[in-house]
Design a protein around this motif. Sequence first.
Motif: not given
Length: 509
Positions: A392, A394-397, A399-400, A458, A496-497, A508-509
């Motif tokens: 990925s 996208n670090d947030d995705l 990590n999730a 993302p 997350n969603y 939330s994200a």
Amino acid sequence: MRISFANISTSRRGALVVTATADRELSRTGLAVDKSMGGAIGRAMGSGRFSGKKGQVLEFPAPAGLKCNRVLVVGIGEAADVAALAMEAAGGAVVGRLATSGETDAAVAVDAIKGSKMSVAEAAARLAYGARLGGYRFDRYRTRIEDDKKPSLGSVVVMSRDAAGARKAYASLDSVASGVRMTRDLVSEPANVKYAETIAEDARELQSLGVKVEVLGERRMRQMGMGALLGVNQGSEREAKLLVMQWNGAPRQAGRHPVAFVGKGVTFDTGGISIKPSGGMEDMKWDMAGAGAVIGAMRALAARKARANVVGVCGLVENMPSGTAQRPGDVVKSMSGRTIEVINTDAEGRLVLADALWYTQKRFKPRAMVDLATLTGAIVVSLGHVHAGLFSDNDDLANALIAAGKAEGETVWRLPLDDQYDKDIDSDIADVKNVGSGRAAGSITAAQFLKRFANDVPWAHLDIAGMAWSGKAKPTVPKGATGFGVRLLDRLVADNYEVPVTGDTKPSA
Ligand code: BES
Ligand code: MN
Ligand code: ZN
């Protein structure tokens, strides 16, 4: 197998099951049962190797002093560490032991676990979930089973002092389990039975849960310019399908942009003209496991009425060699407008996903897009059958996904993307070629190829080639199709969603 919840009683028939934590600590009900048996459990634990480790089982046939046929003690590990996955493993282990034992009924007592943060209701629900997942079988094509191999266990009663709470906590887990089972069925089915059209038909059944299902045929796909996906199916007698599923579970005011899941659905991968060796080729019936996971996840989310908007898109094709098949060296035009030189017709998954990803981002403008694919043999070399590969930008995705995987026991391991790998798929005559120039970093160059078609939304790619099928049984995952990805995606959405039930309805994200 029926799963139900009740209050604790030790005067049950069938198999009576109690738990023990590591270092031979019996649960409260376990102590009571041991007392009725004149201390037999304590003596057996003192002299044998059973220590209460996670998933260990100790069995006492026809115990004196009790009505049941047998008593089982199942280990749940260190008290302080007992969490959801340990209870699931215990449920799976019990079912594994009893499924074909001749026993028809089991009753499992789940007591409060000193030192654990889990409520009894949650612990009981998780044990039930493990039993349901571990009890999966795929027997559709056996016309005769020897009597001693027939499944006997018909009912599992999970007993606790909060049966109502357990029943409530179990409801959504049962929905996810149904999704996992659907995926396992789809992946186990042979390619002469489940191909694009019949898989799409199965997916249509999700309409009864409120999922909007569209099935696009080759005419529509050609109009949209999906030359990459269609090129893969060109050698097949069967029609390719693009399956589009939408679950709109978020409250209206929460914003419409969905999270999107995209699945590789190669219903059989012969390799095409770059044909695979015959040994083991039968495994390639599960080259649609990415699509299978997306369908199962949509089912899970709809069945538990997840408060989120989610779309699932699956490219369903068959990669066959024939007089009409595409050739190595062919150049195809993808929906994005980019041209692709097909160096190796066996690198077909990325061609399918190129169009499926482009279509998904263009039509739905997703907040995030995650694709699942049995994409490369190389990922099995890298990570074996322990983690799926995660790619990925996208670090947030990323990590999730890592967190969701840990929570559900479907772990993923992140590997790098890098412009230097990307250069390796530049073609001499087209915009991109479908393989790198050597065998180096094969899973990464495949991911770089996909990235070119994700168009800056993302995005994350999960290479599940090592995870879709298992040669070894685990307590909650019998041998064969694992259903990998359903729990992971469901948890990703949940954490997350999903819009919380009360209070603010902002995403939330
Ligand atoms: N479906 C296979 C990947 C695969 C291989 C999954 C083994 C599970 C087990 C994929 O379509 C494929 O053939 N990939 C090729 C890519 C190569 C030609 C660059 C591979 O991995 O060999
Ligand atoms: Mn292939
Ligand atoms: Zn493939």
